[in-house]
Design a protein around this motif. Sequence first.
Motif, PDB file in Angstrom:
ATOM      1  N   ILE A  25       4.102   9.507  -1.190  1.00 44.33           N
ATOM      2  CA  ILE A  25       3.721   8.548  -2.227  1.00 44.33           C
ATOM      3  C   ILE A  25       3.462   9.250  -3.554  1.00 44.33           C
ATOM      4  O   ILE A  25       3.941   8.830  -4.615  1.00 44.33           O
ATOM      5  CB  ILE A  25       2.468   7.749  -1.793  1.00 44.33           C
ATOM      6  CG1 ILE A  25       2.802   6.822  -0.624  1.00 44.33           C
ATOM      7  CG2 ILE A  25       1.918   6.940  -2.967  1.00 44.33           C
ATOM      8  CD1 ILE A  25       1.575   6.182   0.013  1.00 44.33           C
ATOM      9  N   LYS A  84       6.044   7.951  -6.323  1.00 45.11           N
ATOM     10  CA  LYS A  84       5.556   6.675  -6.865  1.00 45.11           C
ATOM     11  C   LYS A  84       5.974   6.413  -8.306  1.00 45.11           C
ATOM     12  O   LYS A  84       6.112   5.258  -8.717  1.00 45.11           O
ATOM     13  CB  LYS A  84       4.034   6.588  -6.732  1.00 45.11           C
ATOM     14  CG  LYS A  84       3.275   7.616  -7.552  1.00 45.11           C
ATOM     15  CD  LYS A  84       1.764   7.500  -7.293  1.00 45.11           C
ATOM     16  CE  LYS A  84       1.000   8.541  -8.104  1.00 45.11           C
ATOM     17  NZ  LYS A  84      -0.460   8.460  -7.816  1.00 45.11           N
ATOM     18  N   TYR A 115      10.094   1.265  -4.865  1.00 43.89           N
ATOM     19  CA  TYR A 115       9.485   1.201  -3.536  1.00 43.89           C
ATOM     20  C   TYR A 115      10.041   2.308  -2.643  1.00 43.89           C
ATOM     21  O   TYR A 115      11.087   2.910  -2.933  1.00 43.89           O
ATOM     22  CB  TYR A 115       9.690  -0.172  -2.883  1.00 43.89           C
ATOM     23  CG  TYR A 115      11.128  -0.532  -2.556  1.00 43.89           C
ATOM     24  CD1 TYR A 115      11.674  -0.271  -1.301  1.00 43.89           C
ATOM     25  CD2 TYR A 115      11.939  -1.182  -3.492  1.00 43.89           C
ATOM     26  CE1 TYR A 115      12.984  -0.620  -1.001  1.00 43.89           C
ATOM     27  CE2 TYR A 115      13.247  -1.533  -3.199  1.00 43.89           C
ATOM     28  CZ  TYR A 115      13.763  -1.248  -1.950  1.00 43.89           C
ATOM     29  OH  TYR A 115      15.061  -1.590  -1.647  1.00 43.89           O
ATOM     30  N   TYR A 132       6.479   0.732   1.161  1.00 49.23           N
ATOM     31  CA  TYR A 132       5.390   0.958   0.205  1.00 49.23           C
ATOM     32  C   TYR A 132       5.901   0.565  -1.178  1.00 49.23           C
ATOM     33  O   TYR A 132       6.894   1.122  -1.659  1.00 49.23           O
ATOM     34  CB  TYR A 132       4.962   2.426   0.199  1.00 49.23           C
ATOM     35  CG  TYR A 132       3.892   2.741  -0.826  1.00 49.23           C
ATOM     36  CD1 TYR A 132       2.543   2.627  -0.499  1.00 49.23           C
ATOM     37  CD2 TYR A 132       4.236   3.130  -2.125  1.00 49.23           C
ATOM     38  CE1 TYR A 132       1.563   2.896  -1.438  1.00 49.23           C
ATOM     39  CE2 TYR A 132       3.258   3.398  -3.065  1.00 49.23           C
ATOM     40  CZ  TYR A 132       1.920   3.274  -2.714  1.00 49.23           C
ATOM     41  OH  TYR A 132       0.941   3.533  -3.644  1.00 49.23           O
ATOM     42  N   ALA A 140       5.635   0.661  -4.960  1.00 54.37           N
ATOM     43  CA  ALA A 140       5.017   1.446  -6.023  1.00 54.37           C
ATOM     44  C   ALA A 140       4.907   0.660  -7.328  1.00 54.37           C
ATOM     45  O   ALA A 140       4.012   0.902  -8.130  1.00 54.37           O
ATOM     46  CB  ALA A 140       5.818   2.728  -6.257  1.00 54.37           C
TER      47      ALA A 140
END
Length: 335
Positions: free
Chosen positions: A106, A110, A115, A314, A316
């Motif tokens: 991450i 990020k 993502y 995830y 971002a």
Amino acid sequence: MTTKTLKIYTSLKQLNPEQKKEIFESDYGGFFQTPEALHFFNTVGVETFTFAIECDHKITAFVSGIIQKENGIKSHFTRRAIIYGGPILSANVEKPHILTLFKTVINYLKNKVIYIETRNFNDYSNFKEILSSIGFEYHPHLNFHLKCDTEEKIQQKLSKGKLRDIKKSLKEGASFRQAKHQKEIEAYYTILSDLYKEKVKTPLPELYFFITLWSQKLAKFLLVFYKDEVIGGVICPVFKNKVMYEWYACGKDKVHKNIFASTLAIWSGISYACNNNIKRFDFMGAGKPDEDYGVREFKSKFGGDLVEHGRFIYVANPFLYSIGKKAVKVLKGKK
């Protein structure tokens, strides 16, 4: 819980040969995480990344992947990190190792992507809670895994319709083999390109991508022929003797009577796996369980086991992610 210091690596070059070898002995290992696959992606201009966690001189958690984006101005709105296959985890992996690995992922990505997505080829259900705690949301996604033995045993698993279509196609004179010349790759790409324009409606890599993959001999290019014409094909990367993948399959169906090019393309891969002692054929995805998906219906007829290994995502940049999802629906003609 371990109290040992964890060491973080951010490049494959930082690992010694023994560590690299041990990583891919894991049951979670696969073709798309290998140094050879990453080298290929770099060769065709795709940015790659690698992260690993070392504990007591052993690599316990590892990910590698690519950063995908479209050309031109669209690149800003389409940047995503794809971890094909998911993380590779050792038998000795512990929660802090996984947390440290994905926090590192991450932190590094990020500001580069909208993502981060893991496209899991194995079961990670035991790790959902860990990844959820740092912002990775689980999305159900289906696939088929076919255990390969002999062609005869696989034929017993095929639907009657698929077995009939294969036999008809071969009887009428269709055949399949590995590509021998670049012109055959070009003919296959023309069919694939038409499929993506008319039905798939998502971006397709340029011809150079496929020519390079073929020239580096990283995958089997299995093509379907009828009267010396390429009428379909599939690309099948192979990982050791463990798994063969179905990648970019296509066929000119309903053009020649009693010739089922797409079916024969898939069968060519399964046949290769059976005859070369490769344990599993991986269909590389069958859509979301709550959405109708014609490709899933097609793939279901080959006798594989339906699995739900899902994806972890995830986000971002939530704003651009939302725009991107809407754009994809418009592109595909969905409401």
